[in-house]
Write an enzyme that holds these catalytic residues in place. Structure first.
Site, PDB file in Angstrom:
ATOM      1  N   LYS A   9       0.843  -1.196   0.000  1.00 36.05           N
ATOM      2  CA  LYS A   9       0.000   0.000   0.000  1.00 36.05           C
ATOM      3  C   LYS A   9       0.874   1.239   0.000  1.00 36.05           C
ATOM      4  O   LYS A   9       1.847   1.324   0.749  1.00 36.05           O
ATOM      5  CB  LYS A   9      -0.888  -0.029   1.239  1.00 36.05           C
ATOM      6  CG  LYS A   9      -1.650   1.248   1.505  1.00 36.05           C
ATOM      7  CD  LYS A   9      -2.658   1.075   2.622  1.00 36.05           C
ATOM      8  CE  LYS A   9      -2.085   1.346   3.961  1.00 36.05           C
ATOM      9  NZ  LYS A   9      -3.126   1.554   5.002  1.00 36.05           N
ATOM     10  N   SER A  25      -4.388   4.244 -17.005  1.00 36.80           N
ATOM     11  CA  SER A  25      -3.385   3.770 -16.067  1.00 36.80           C
ATOM     12  C   SER A  25      -3.115   4.794 -14.976  1.00 36.80           C
ATOM     13  O   SER A  25      -3.681   5.876 -14.950  1.00 36.80           O
ATOM     14  CB  SER A  25      -2.070   3.416 -16.754  1.00 36.80           C
ATOM     15  OG  SER A  25      -1.506   4.577 -17.319  1.00 36.80           O
ATOM     16  N   TYR A  58      -4.130   0.035 -13.676  1.00 37.97           N
ATOM     17  CA  TYR A  58      -2.839  -0.651 -13.614  1.00 37.97           C
ATOM     18  C   TYR A  58      -1.734   0.398 -13.552  1.00 37.97           C
ATOM     19  O   TYR A  58      -1.948   1.577 -13.838  1.00 37.97           O
ATOM     20  CB  TYR A  58      -2.650  -1.589 -14.808  1.00 37.97           C
ATOM     21  CG  TYR A  58      -2.629  -0.873 -16.142  1.00 37.97           C
ATOM     22  CD1 TYR A  58      -1.432  -0.454 -16.710  1.00 37.97           C
ATOM     23  CD2 TYR A  58      -3.817  -0.600 -16.816  1.00 37.97           C
ATOM     24  CE1 TYR A  58      -1.416   0.222 -17.917  1.00 37.97           C
ATOM     25  CE2 TYR A  58      -3.802   0.072 -18.029  1.00 37.97           C
ATOM     26  CZ  TYR A  58      -2.606   0.476 -18.576  1.00 37.97           C
ATOM     27  OH  TYR A  58      -2.592   1.146 -19.770  1.00 37.97           O
TER      28      TYR A  58
END
Length: 123
Positions: A9, A25, A58
């Protein structure tokens, strides 16, 4: 049994760019990728602390040392420059791997530079 757990994270990074016309993205400074173990093209979930939006995309690499967190394409509609995000990646672990699994949590400074890795500090 396999279980899905938090792998890593990036906590409270700040959006530096948003580009609707890009194909999609999230650009992340390579220093943050190194600190977290996240990889280019990896699937991520993003949680916008500033407005409550939750979305997925992504990773693409952003220049090392730039502090860049850019949202591109449709993701750019989910946050404004300056918004705070939590960026998470999850992975699948076997029961044996669970015994020693510890997610990596990277805390950043006001310029999105890694200041502390919580998992590393705990060990």
């Amino acid at each position: 049994m396999l279980r899905t757990l938090l792998q890593a994270k990036l906590h409270r990074v700040r959006v530096t760019q948003a580009d609707l016309d890009y194909e999609g993205s999230c650009g992340i400074d390579e220093d943050l990728l190194d600190a977290s173990g996240l990889r280019e093209h990896q699937y991520i979930d993003l949680y916008n602390v500033s407005n409550g939006e939750r979305f997925s995309t992504y990773i693409i690499k952003a220049p090392r040392g730039s502090g860049e967190i850019s949202l591109n394409g449709a993701a750019a509609r989910r946050a404004l420059v300056g918004d705070l995000l939590i960026i998470c990646a999850y992975s699948i672990y076997s029961e044996d791997e669970l015994e020693h699994h510890q997610p990596i949590v990277v805390l950043v400074d006001e310029h999105n530079r890694p200041r502390r890795n919580v998992a590393a500090d705990a060990g």
